[in-house]
Design an enzyme around this catalytic site. Structure first.
Site, mmCIF file in Angstrom:
data_model
loop_
_atom_site.group_PDB
_atom_site.id
_atom_site.type_symbol
_atom_site.label_atom_id
_atom_site.label_comp_id
_atom_site.label_asym_id
_atom_site.label_seq_id
_atom_site.Cartn_x
_atom_site.Cartn_y
_atom_site.Cartn_z
ATOM 1 N N TRP A 1 -7.227 54.903 38.670
ATOM 2 C CA TRP A 1 -6.941 54.983 37.234
ATOM 3 C C TRP A 1 -7.191 53.666 36.504
ATOM 4 C CZ3 TRP A 1 -3.585 51.159 36.303
ATOM 5 C CH2 TRP A 1 -2.816 50.718 37.385
ATOM 6 N N ASN A 2 -7.329 52.549 37.216
ATOM 7 C CA ASN A 2 -7.288 51.264 36.494
ATOM 8 C C ASN A 2 -8.576 50.966 35.718
ATOM 9 O OD1 ASN A 2 -8.682 50.743 38.846
ATOM 10 N ND2 ASN A 2 -7.763 48.741 39.173
ATOM 11 N N LYS B 1 -13.321 63.476 42.294
ATOM 12 C CA LYS B 1 -11.921 63.635 41.886
ATOM 13 C C LYS B 1 -11.468 62.325 41.261
ATOM 14 C CE LYS B 1 -7.469 63.018 43.540
ATOM 15 N NZ LYS B 1 -6.870 62.954 42.216
ATOM 16 N N ALA C 1 -8.499 59.913 39.297
ATOM 17 C CA ALA C 1 -7.056 59.726 39.448
ATOM 18 C C ALA C 1 -6.308 60.683 38.522
ATOM 19 C CB ALA C 1 -6.686 58.289 39.110
ATOM 20 N N SER C 2 -5.160 61.148 38.961
ATOM 21 C CA SER C 2 -4.405 62.114 38.158
ATOM 22 C C SER C 2 -3.823 61.495 36.887
ATOM 23 C CB SER C 2 -3.286 62.735 38.993
ATOM 24 O OG SER C 2 -3.867 63.463 40.049
ATOM 25 N N GLY D 1 -9.663 52.667 45.713
ATOM 26 C CA GLY D 1 -8.223 52.838 45.588
ATOM 27 C C GLY D 1 -7.508 51.918 46.558
ATOM 28 N N SER D 2 -6.327 52.309 46.956
ATOM 29 C CA SER D 2 -5.502 51.423 47.792
ATOM 30 C C SER D 2 -6.011 51.378 49.236
ATOM 31 C CB SER D 2 -4.068 51.912 47.772
ATOM 32 O OG SER D 2 -4.011 53.238 48.264
ATOM 33 N N GLU E 1 -13.813 50.832 48.593
ATOM 34 C CA GLU E 1 -13.501 49.699 47.711
ATOM 35 C C GLU E 1 -11.987 49.689 47.586
ATOM 36 O OE1 GLU E 1 -15.428 47.486 46.423
ATOM 37 O OE2 GLU E 1 -17.426 48.328 46.664
ATOM 38 N N LEU E 2 -11.328 48.751 48.283
ATOM 39 C CA LEU E 2 -9.872 48.856 48.444
ATOM 40 C C LEU E 2 -9.142 47.700 47.761
ATOM 41 C CD1 LEU E 2 -10.067 50.054 52.162
ATOM 42 C CD2 LEU E 2 -10.114 51.434 50.085
ATOM 43 N N CYS F 1 -8.227 45.190 41.062
ATOM 44 C CA CYS F 1 -8.314 44.820 42.482
ATOM 45 C C CYS F 1 -8.763 43.373 42.646
ATOM 46 C CB CYS F 1 -9.280 45.757 43.182
ATOM 47 S SG CYS F 1 -10.849 45.841 42.341
ATOM 48 N N GLU G 1 -0.126 42.977 47.738
ATOM 49 C CA GLU G 1 -0.808 43.085 46.443
ATOM 50 C C GLU G 1 0.244 43.429 45.372
ATOM 51 O OE1 GLU G 1 -3.516 46.422 46.126
ATOM 52 O OE2 GLU G 1 -4.858 45.316 44.827
HETATM 53 P P1 NAP Z 1 -4.542 55.137 45.143
HETATM 54 O O1 NAP Z 1 -3.124 55.551 45.037
HETATM 55 O O2 NAP Z 1 -5.091 54.841 46.486
HETATM 56 O O3 NAP Z 1 -5.375 56.305 44.431
HETATM 57 C C1 NAP Z 1 -6.766 56.255 44.300
HETATM 58 C C2 NAP Z 1 -7.315 57.657 44.317
HETATM 59 O O4 NAP Z 1 -7.004 58.270 45.567
HETATM 60 C C3 NAP Z 1 -6.745 58.576 43.232
HETATM 61 O O5 NAP Z 1 -7.749 59.462 42.812
HETATM 62 C C4 NAP Z 1 -5.651 59.317 43.989
HETATM 63 O O6 NAP Z 1 -5.361 60.578 43.454
HETATM 64 C C5 NAP Z 1 -6.273 59.455 45.364
HETATM 65 N N1 NAP Z 1 -5.268 59.582 46.422
HETATM 66 C C6 NAP Z 1 -3.985 59.162 46.406
HETATM 67 N N2 NAP Z 1 -3.388 59.445 47.578
HETATM 68 C C7 NAP Z 1 -4.306 60.059 48.343
HETATM 69 C C8 NAP Z 1 -4.297 60.584 49.655
HETATM 70 N N3 NAP Z 1 -3.212 60.529 50.425
HETATM 71 N N4 NAP Z 1 -5.424 61.145 50.139
HETATM 72 C C9 NAP Z 1 -6.515 61.201 49.384
HETATM 73 N N5 NAP Z 1 -6.608 60.715 48.134
HETATM 74 C C10 NAP Z 1 -5.518 60.137 47.611
HETATM 75 O O7 NAP Z 1 -4.851 53.857 44.264
HETATM 76 P P2 NAP Z 1 -4.527 53.610 42.724
HETATM 77 O O8 NAP Z 1 -3.081 53.335 42.585
HETATM 78 O O9 NAP Z 1 -5.118 54.680 41.873
HETATM 79 O O10 NAP Z 1 -5.392 52.295 42.440
HETATM 80 C C11 NAP Z 1 -4.909 51.038 42.739
HETATM 81 C C12 NAP Z 1 -5.518 50.518 44.017
HETATM 82 O O11 NAP Z 1 -6.935 50.596 43.928
HETATM 83 C C13 NAP Z 1 -5.203 49.048 44.227
HETATM 84 O O12 NAP Z 1 -4.909 48.801 45.571
HETATM 85 C C14 NAP Z 1 -6.513 48.360 43.827
HETATM 86 O O13 NAP Z 1 -6.686 47.100 44.398
HETATM 87 C C15 NAP Z 1 -7.528 49.357 44.280
HETATM 88 N N6 NAP Z 1 -8.817 49.179 43.565
HETATM 89 C C16 NAP Z 1 -9.884 48.682 44.250
HETATM 90 C C17 NAP Z 1 -11.083 48.484 43.593
HETATM 91 C C18 NAP Z 1 -12.274 47.941 44.322
HETATM 92 O O14 NAP Z 1 -13.376 48.042 43.793
HETATM 93 N N7 NAP Z 1 -12.112 47.342 45.488
HETATM 94 C C19 NAP Z 1 -11.207 48.803 42.231
HETATM 95 C C20 NAP Z 1 -10.094 49.305 41.564
HETATM 96 C C21 NAP Z 1 -8.906 49.503 42.259
HETATM 97 P P3 NAP Z 1 -4.063 60.827 42.550
HETATM 98 O O15 NAP Z 1 -4.219 59.965 41.362
HETATM 99 O O16 NAP Z 1 -4.133 62.277 42.244
HETATM 100 O O17 NAP Z 1 -2.867 60.442 43.380
#
Ligand code: NAP
Length: 477
Positions: free
Chosen positions: A145-146, A169, A171-172, A222-223, A244-245, A278, A379
């Site tokens: 979502w960020n 898909k 982010a929700s 994502g995370s 990309e975590l 991130c 983080e």
């Molecule tokens: P997140 O909780 O990991 O969610 C990311 C995506 O994964 C969302 O679409 C989410 O869907 C989905 N998701 C959540 N739980 C899941 C599961 N158990 N199985 C499969 N998919 C799942 O991360 P976030 O809070 O949105 O984003 C923040 C994180 O992203 C931070 O750690 C940040 O550092 C990282 N990030 C990294 C980069 C990069 O380029 N390295 C860029 C931006 C952000 P829902 O929304 O429906 O839960």
């Protein structure tokens, strides 16, 4: 709405979910809540479209991507407001994000024309060896979502340029921005099934993607926690993965640095998007002899930050995404203070007046941070900047690398030799040298260690969507 096989649809279950504004708590939209059946339909559509799309010429695919970029460009203001209402970042930052999102489309529209193969000298006089680059097939993409629009085009543009088809898909918290991207693809007349959007519960939508043998590649931002789980799940059907975590960026300020510029850089890197990127600085290391001066310059510049609803003019820091995010920031501060840190400014949630219904947090600087504090290894993903001090170059390099993460790092110095000496030893995918905002479409963005695998951006970013095919020709000469 879901976008499957070129059509806007409700979820097959009829379910929906609400999207709320983190600045006000108001519902700003209600969208279809897709599930397993919808995801399967999107996979089937992407599979059916792959044959035709992958055989188009790069020039034909260029035209679709370019048109999509132009449509988004024309809607920048409307979509910027939408991003701000949906996830809170100030509207000026949202405009910047849309610019970056469009850059990825423009850049990969062109890069698709440069997917070159090889010819390799053979060991036999009558043999010829050729290497073709071909699209991997159907791609499953999952975005956070960020950066609700740039993280989408950073995957979609190279995937489509390479000749892959995709289902995504979002982010929700931010499905509305994703819908804007797919509206643009639809209006650009991208053929049906080439790009599909299924928002909904991660367990169902991502679960169906991971289980499908048709999905040949997963690209996730994502995370780290979720990324690791997806890598495990991808083993069953041996999918290619790009991850990309999370990150934990160190920001190194040496005693010969321009301290004004370093402080401005620290603010840009730490407080952009309310600290929720991130590549946000998570640890500021300042050489002891200039630590006090740096802290006072930083504190002075912090006064210019204005927290508020990102739609209002002059606001530089919006709300955080949700209550959990606020809680984590507070937890890191409380833990640091308990272990000896002092609060230079900020320190807690803002709840009075206009802040009452949103997730606002005061931009915070901590001094006297040490390595036993949670903030030094977890983080934070929030507007909290801890300042550590160091004596020598060797010491700070060792400390900067002492983390499981390896995404972005920053160093501020005027010494050219030190720039290379330190940058080469930092175990990070990205090093900003006197530069706190390095991300651009033409450069490889991504991390090492637990920050991920693969790169997005530039000529490197299309690699992950391509396979090699080796042709061995036996000739009669
Ligand atoms: P997140 O909780 O990991 O969610 C990311 C995506 O994964 C969302 O679409 C989410 O869907 C989905 N998701 C959540 N739980 C899941 C599961 N158990 N199985 C499969 N998919 C799942 O991360 P976030 O809070 O949105 O984003 C923040 C994180 O992203 C931070 O750690 C940040 O550092 C990282 N990030 C990294 C980069 C990069 O380029 N390295 C860029 C931006 C952000 P829902 O929304 O429906 O839960």
């Amino acid at each position: 709405m879901l976008y499957i096989n070129g059509e806007w649809r409700e979820a097959s279950s009829g379910k929906t979910f609400d999207v709320t504004n983190p600045a006000t708590g108001e519902v700003v939209g209600t969208v279809a809540n897709g599930g397993t059946t919808d995801t399967q339909a999107a996979i089937d559509a992407a599979k059916a479209a792959f044959g035709t799309w992958s055989r188009l010429t790069a020039k034909e695919r260029y035209a679709y991507l370019k048109k999509t970029a132009d449509i988004l460009r024309g809607r920048t203001e409307k979509i910027a407001q939408q991003i701000t209402r949906e996830m809170g970042k100030p509207v000026a930052e949202a405009r910047g994000e849309i610019g970056l999102a469009i850059d990825y489309l423009d850049w990969y529209a062109e890069e698709g024309k440069r997917i070159y193969g090889d010819t390799i000298p053979s060991a036999s006089p009558n043999k010829r060896i050729l290497v073709l680059r071909q699209p991997v097939g159907v791609v499953g993409a999952i975005t956070p979502w960020n950066f609700p629009i740039a993280m989408i085009t950073r995957k979609l543009a190279p995937a489509l340029a390479a000749g892959c088809t995709i289902l995504l898909k979002a982010a929700s918290s931010t499905p509305l921005s994703a819908i804007e991207v797919f509206k643009a693809l639809h209006e650009a007349e991208v053929p049906k099934g080439v790009a599909n959007l299924v928002n909904g519960a991660a367990s169902e939508v991502v679960g169906a993607m991971m289980a499908s043998p048709i999905v040949r590649k997963i690209t996730f931002t994502g995370s780290t926690e979720v990324g690791k789980e997806l890598v495990r799940q991808s083993a069953d059907t041996m999918k290619k993965v790009s991850m990309e975590l999370g990150g934990h960026a160190p920001f190194l300020v040496f005693d010969d640095a321009d301290l004004e510029k370093a402080a401005e850089g620290a603010i840009a890197s730490k407080f952009r998007n309310a600290g929720q990127t991130c590549v946000c600085t998570n640890r500021i290391y300042v050489q002891k002899s200039v630590a006090e001066r740096f802290a006072s310059i930083l504190a002075e510049k912090m006064k210019k930050l204005v927290v508020g609803n990102g739609l209002e003019a002059g606001v530089t820091i919006g709300p955080m995404i949700d209550a959990d995010a606020l809680e984590k920031a507070q937890e890191h501060i409380d833990d640091a203070v308990e272990k000896g840190a002092s609060i230079l400014c900020g320190g807690s949630r803002l709840t009075e007046g206009a802040f009452a219904n949103g997730y606002f947090f005061a931009p915070t600087v901590l001094i006297g941070a040490t390595h036993d504090m949670k903030i030094s290894y977890e983080e934070t993903f929030g507007p909290v900047a801890p300042i550590f001090t160091f004596n020598t170059e060797e010491e700070v390099i060792q400390r900067a690398n002492d983390t499981v993460y390896g995404l972005a790092s920053y160093l501020f110095t005027k010494d050219g030799s030190r720039m290379f000496r330190v940058a080469e030893q930092l175990e990070y995918g990205i090093v900003g040298i006197n530069d706190a905002l390095p991300t651009v479409a033409q450069a490889p963005f991504g991390g090492v260690k637990e920050s991920g695998v693969g790169r997005e951006g530039g000529k490197y970013g299309i690699e992950d969507y391509l396979d090699y095919k080796f042709l061995s020709l036996q000739l009669e000469l």
